[in-house]
Each structure stands twice: as structure tokens, then as C-alpha cells.
Design an enzyme around this catalytic site. Structure first.
Site, mmCIF file in Angstrom:
data_model
loop_
_atom_site.group_PDB
_atom_site.id
_atom_site.type_symbol
_atom_site.label_atom_id
_atom_site.label_comp_id
_atom_site.label_asym_id
_atom_site.label_seq_id
_atom_site.Cartn_x
_atom_site.Cartn_y
_atom_site.Cartn_z
ATOM 1 N N ASP A 375 25.772 -14.464 -21.328
ATOM 2 C CA ASP A 375 24.677 -14.281 -22.094
ATOM 3 C C ASP A 375 24.397 -15.484 -23.177
ATOM 4 O O ASP A 375 25.396 -16.157 -23.372
ATOM 5 C CB ASP A 375 24.445 -13.185 -23.011
ATOM 6 C CG ASP A 375 24.223 -11.688 -22.105
ATOM 7 O OD1 ASP A 375 24.247 -11.937 -20.937
ATOM 8 O OD2 ASP A 375 24.054 -10.866 -22.788
ATOM 9 N N HIS A 426 16.966 -13.534 -21.008
ATOM 10 C CA HIS A 426 17.667 -12.935 -22.201
ATOM 11 C C HIS A 426 16.604 -12.750 -23.439
ATOM 12 O O HIS A 426 16.912 -12.110 -24.154
ATOM 13 C CB HIS A 426 18.643 -13.627 -22.515
ATOM 14 C CG HIS A 426 19.825 -12.870 -23.421
ATOM 15 N ND1 HIS A 426 19.836 -11.395 -23.327
ATOM 16 C CD2 HIS A 426 20.549 -13.163 -24.436
ATOM 17 C CE1 HIS A 426 20.759 -11.143 -24.467
ATOM 18 N NE2 HIS A 426 21.251 -12.043 -24.860
ATOM 19 N N HIS A 430 16.982 -14.575 -29.819
ATOM 20 C CA HIS A 430 18.036 -13.474 -29.776
ATOM 21 C C HIS A 430 17.495 -12.388 -30.530
ATOM 22 O O HIS A 430 18.523 -11.423 -30.964
ATOM 23 C CB HIS A 430 19.278 -13.938 -29.992
ATOM 24 C CG HIS A 430 20.466 -13.212 -29.540
ATOM 25 N ND1 HIS A 430 20.956 -11.964 -30.191
ATOM 26 C CD2 HIS A 430 21.110 -13.207 -28.230
ATOM 27 C CE1 HIS A 430 22.116 -11.602 -29.312
ATOM 28 N NE2 HIS A 430 22.080 -12.338 -28.127
ATOM 29 N N HIS A 520 29.783 -14.462 -22.769
ATOM 30 C CA HIS A 520 28.998 -15.251 -23.231
ATOM 31 C C HIS A 520 29.109 -16.801 -22.885
ATOM 32 O O HIS A 520 30.417 -17.168 -23.066
ATOM 33 C CB HIS A 520 28.909 -15.069 -24.813
ATOM 34 C CG HIS A 520 28.244 -13.665 -24.981
ATOM 35 N ND1 HIS A 520 29.081 -12.560 -24.936
ATOM 36 C CD2 HIS A 520 27.111 -13.260 -25.475
ATOM 37 C CE1 HIS A 520 28.213 -11.364 -25.377
ATOM 38 N NE2 HIS A 520 26.955 -11.914 -25.502
#
Length: 584
Positions: A375, A426, A430, A520
């Protein structure tokens, strides 16, 4: 009579009393608590702690929500069969707390991952002989888009925060409210919460702590998100009236609390004073707020701001003059969206709906494969090195990409595709999906999907919500954007500082054929719309190499999600649950 719940085995295994007790009083909290649970799960804290949850009468599915989190959080529940109000519930919770320090945390807050450790650092870092310390986390109100939020709500909260951070030390007690901490013996010495108070119980305690010599600090790094602010002028004026109605009693108890407060003589003060004469009750204040709400949708924002401010100040003055009314806090302070009510109340008891509104959390397979996912990239200097490690081990992965990062690193994204890996969505940044309506989630997700499809010339299939945070509204938006939600099982825990051997042990313990592993290749920050603090010190590529060396020796191969599903089927869980089975 109260009943005390069990501490889960994971917490009991610590073998020592907690250093910190987090105390939450809740009533009808099944819709509010999941976000708090999610943020407590993400806390970076090494010291032993406990979460004491006081159920102030049980009227909904709160017990079931907490039960689902017992295996992963050190929960103790104190159940009060008859409601005693916030101050009484908090008093009971603090009495039951076993920690050296106690931290109040209301059920409608979302905490940064360093909150618990940050409060402890203040207390444990005190020099010997220093005055007792109280630590305040201010609350930043989170509003859905509305005329009230734009004209008044957000600005009023910003002014409050600015005033709090500039407040002289002697007056900081005024902000002792939803999230604060103090040594338990200091709290006890001050007399604790006054259970006879139905409102201002926090200000009353804060004042008594300050008067007893406690030094109070307000740390802006420990600010929390508040998800239960007034959402309309009607709500805000009613609260202002009730707040004002308790001020006279507070000043009678503490006549020296506001030595500098005077009655205003400006034209504005005179005008709001006259307007207050027409408001005789909480209902009257609320009705005045309803009129303002209707006007906010029609007048310029600047005019609406003055109308809302005038109504709130008039309601406060009217309440102080009347000294009548109480705030029934068993009524939710923020009215949950109907779809969120479905998630909290209906889905747990409706298997049919569970099968419809689901996220992929694993793969049911007979092959020795684990799904590798990354991610928050692409990130120069990290993603490219991870690609090299994957190539050396003959592994593939799914990269859940932030489209804002992909747009400025298109060459790196092309390397991901050229390496035989899968690109998935994604988000455009964020930020948590739970901040947005279903339509906003749909539009934001669809835009990110189109950006990535244009850059890769490949269709997007999967979506992973930032932080794994989603409810039925977010799931609906994701589904409407044409994507399927994917969560995870084992993780690299690479968003927090850990001993390398412990990090590897945790990652390997849960890794098995069909597991979706979360890692990540970036660390979200202000450029992605969030502030999660400093990036942990970790060589992500080197750790991946260690992990793959062990899993390869165990006979496991790392593959992308689509590759794993060629000869297997997805494992699904209700959209309101995380991959570890905790409602979020």
C-alpha cells in the site's frame, strides 16, 4: 448493580498491572464505538494498558460490538444496569481503573496512533519533585459537508482550538473535557468526578485539579478527531442554552473560576442580549436554530455565519438567565447515517446481507501461495527496491496505489506493471473513507480508478480502503465505483517502530496458504491528506527479503491477488468487519 467483565487472555498474559487505564463511558454507543476501536487497535504503545468501558445502561448492540474486539484489545467492561449519567459512569470507571495513570476518552473520538504513548510520555518524563500533571488532548470537530459546517461549525471549532493553544497556564482547566489524562492518585486526591452533575462535570474536575496545584498542559500533537459535534444550528443552539443553564451553578460552586469575565457592552452584545429575551427553554432555542438552518441554505455564507453566531450566543445567554433544563446525553449527539445503523445493528444478525456487502480477506486455496500486497506507493527509492526483491524471489504482488502519487511517478508505476505485478486502487489520497458520504466515496474512488487505468492501460479490479476503515456507506461507494473491497490478514506492522525480530515473528505467525499479507512501499503523510506522525525506521525492501527467504523455505510462493484467484476462491467477510474480525 454493576458487573465487571473479564480481561481477555492476551492482556492477562502480560502478568503485570497496567501503567495506563483508558476510561470510556458510553450509552447507546454501538454506532460510535467502532471508530474508536479501530484507532485503539492502531496505537503504538509498548507499556501495559487497559481499556475500561463503562456501559451506562445497555439499550443497543454495544456489548456485541465490544465482544468482537476482546481478543485484540485489553478490554474490561463495567456494566451499569440503570443509567447514572456521564459523570456517574466516569466516576465508576475511574474507580475500577487499575492503571497508575487514567485517560478519559469519549466514545465519539478517533485517536492518532501515538496518542496513548504521547500521554504517557508527558507523565513518565516528569522530573522528580515536579507538580502533578494533567494532559489535555483538544478535539477537532469532523463535519460532513453542510451549510452549517461551512458557515459556522468548522470556523467556530478552529477559533476554539486556536484559543486553547494560546491559553495561559492558569486557565487551561477550561478545556478539561473529552480526552485528558492524570495520575490516578492525583485524580482521587482532587475528589474525582462529581456524580451529582449532569453537565460541566469535566470543567468542574478540571478546575479542582488546577486549584489543587496540578500543572495542566495542552499538547497540539495529541489532538484528536471528534465525530459527535453539533451538526446543525438547531443542535448547537439547544446545547448552548443547556450549557448556559448550568453556568450559574458552576459559578456558585467556584466563584473565582472566571475572574476576568465581564458583560459585553458592544452593539453585538446588546443585540444578542435582546434576542436572548425571546428564548425561554431548550426547545425555544432549538426552534430558533431551525430558522437559522433554513436561512443558511439561502443567504451568503458571511451573513449565515453572523446569524448562527448570534443565535448561539443568544441561546447561551438565555440559558444562563433561566438556569433550567438538562442535556439528555443518552440521545446521540450526532445522528448516525441510516446506512451506518444497518451496519451496526442489522448486519451482525443478517447472514444474507453479510453475503452481499462483503470484503475479500483471504483466499481459499490448496496451493502453497500467499498473496503479497503493498500500500501507499509508488515511492521512489522504496518501490523500485521492492520490485528487485520480488524479482529475485520469483514472486508477484498486488500494489494498492495512491493515484496522487502515481500521477507524479508514472515511470515507477510502469515498472510495477512491467515486472508482472498487479496494480489496484488505494484512493486519490489517504484520507479515511468514513469521512465521506457514499456519493463522495464513489466519486473519489472512480476518479482514482480512471487515473490509474489511464496510466497503466489496464482495468482496475480491487480497492483497499485507507486504514481498512469502511462502513456500509463506504462499501456502497466502492461498489458503485465498480471495484471490490480487499482487506488483509497478517501484516508487516511496517507503519510503526518495532524490534526487527519481533516484526518478523509477528508477520510469519499468521502467514499461511491463502493469507493476504499487508505491507507498504510508502508512508502516507501530509501530501496524501493525513498526518500520521514520523515514518518508522525500517528498510522495507530488506525486511521483505527476510520475509520471503523464510516463506520460501517453508514452501510458500508470493503471488498477486488475481493470480491467486485463478485456481481458488475468495474468502469474504462482512464489509463492517476488518480482516481480523473486528467491526470497524
Amino acid at each position: 448493580m454493576p458487573s465487571d467483565g473479564d480481561v481477555p487472555a492476551a492482556a492477562a498474559a502480560e502478568g503485570s498491572a497496567p501503567l495506563l487505564s483508558v476510561v470510556t463511558a458510553t450509552r447507546s454507543g454501538s454506532v460510535r464505538l467502532p471508530r474508536l476501536i479501530e484507532s485503539l487497535l492502531g496505537q503504538d504503545i509498548e507499556s501495559p494498558w487497559e481499556w475500561v468501558v463503562v456501559l451506562d445502561g445497555v439499550t443497543d448492540q454495544t456489548v456485541a460490538v465490544l465482544d468482537r474486539a476482546r481478543d485484540v484489545l485489553p478490554i474490561r467492561t463495567l456494566r451499569l444496569e440503570d443509567s447514572v449519567g456521564v459523570s456517574g459512569a466516569l466516576r465508576a470507571g475511574y474507580a475500577a481503573a487499575r492503571g497508575v495513570f487514567v485517560l478519559r476518552c469519549d466514545d465519539d473520538l478517533t485517536l492518532p496512533r501515538w496518542l496513548l504513548s504521547g500521554h504517557l510520555a508527558h507523565h513518565t518524563g516528569r522530573p522528580s519533585g515536579a507538580a502533578p500533571l494533567g494532559v489535555i488532548s483538544m478535539t477537532r470537530d469532523v463535519f460532513e459537508s453542510s451549510p452549517y459546517a461551512s458557515a459556522y461549525g468548522s470556523r467556530a471549532n478552529a477559533r476554539l482550538l486556536a484559543a486553547a493553544y494560546a491559553r495561559p497556564a492558569r486557565d487551561r482547566w477550561q478545556h478539561w473535557a473529552a480526552c485528558n489524562s492524570v495520575a490516578k492518585d492525583t485524580y482521587d486526591a482532587a475528589g474525582g468526578f462529581d456524580a451529582s452533575l449532569g453537565y460541566r462535570e469535566d470543567s468542574d474536575l478540571g478546575y479542582r485539579l488546577a486549584a489543587s496545584g496540578v500543572e495542566i498542559v495542552i499538547d497540539p500533537r495529541l489532538e484528536v478527531e471528534h465525530r459527535g459535534p453539533a451538526t446543525s444550528a438547531a443542535d448547537r443552539t439547544e446545547r448552548a442554552f443547556l450549557s448556559g443553564s448550568t453556568l450559574r451553578d458552576f459559578e456558585n460552586r467556584h466563584p473565582d473560576a472566571y475572574p476576568d469575565r465581564t458583560t459585553g457592552t458592544s452593539a453585538w452584545s446588546v443585540m444578542t442580549g435582546v434576542a436572548s429575551q425571546a428564548l425561554r427553554s431548550p426547545r425555544g432555542a432549538r426552534n430558533a436554530g431551525k430558522v437559522v438552518d433554513m436561512l443558511l441554505a439561502a443567504v451568503p455564507e458571511k451573513v449565515g455565519r453572523r446569524l448562527a453566531a448570534g443565535a448561539v450566543e443568544a441561546a447561551g445567554a438565555a440559558g444562563q438567565r433561566s438556569a433550567v433544563g438538562t442535556w439528555d446525553r443518552s440521545r446521540p449527539s450526532v445522528r448516525p447515517h441510516p446506512l451506518d445503523r444497518v451496519a451496526a445493528r442489522v448486519l451482525p444478525a443478517a447472514p444474507g446481507l453479510d453475503r452481499v456487502a462483503t470484503s475479500i480477506v483471504g483466499v481459499e486455496t490448496s496451493r502453497p501461495e500467499v498473496v503479497l500486497t503493498f500500500d501507499d506507493g509508488p515511492t521512489p527509492g522504496t518501490t523500485d527496491r521492492i520490485l528487485e526483491v520480488l524479482r529475485d524471489h520469483g514472486a508477484t504482488a498486488t500494489f494498492f496505489v495512491l493515484s496522487n502519487r502515481a500521477a507524479i511517478n508514472p515511470g515507477l508505476l510502469a515498472e510495477v506493471v512491467a515486472g508482472g505485478h498487479e496494480v489496484a486502487v488505494h484512493g486519490p489520497d489517504h484520507r479515511r473513507l468514513t469521512l465521506f458520504t457514499a456519493r463522495q466515496v464513489r466519486d473519489r474512488t472512480r476518479a482514482a480508478r480512471h487515473t490509474l487505468e489511464d496510466l497503466t492501460e489496464r482495468p482496475m479490479r480491487w480497492f483497499r480502503p485507507p486504514y481498512g476503515a469502511q462502513g456500509i456507506r463506504a462499501w456502497t461507494g466502492i461498489h458503485q465505483a465498480g471495484l471490490e473491497s480487499v482487506l488483509w490478514g497478517p501484516t508487516f506492522n511496517d507503519w510503526r517502530d518495532l524490534d526487527p525480530e519481533e516484526r518478523l515473528r509477528l508477520a510469519l505467525d499468521d502467514t499461511h496458504p491463502g493469507a493476504i499479507v499487508l505491507a507498504h512501499d510508502g508512508f502516507a503523510g501530509p501530501c496524501d491528506g493525513v498526518d500520521d506522525g514520523p515514518e518508522p525506521v525500517i528498510d522495507r525492501a530488506a525486511f521483505l527479503n527476510e520475509f520471503l527467504t523464510v516463506t520460501t523455505a517453508r514452501g510458500l510462493t508470493g503471488v498477486s491477488l488475481s493470480q491467486a484467484l485463478v485456481a481458488a476462491s475468495p474468502v469474504r467477510a462482512p464489509c463492517h468487519r476488518s480482516a481480523r474480525g473486528v467491526t470497524i
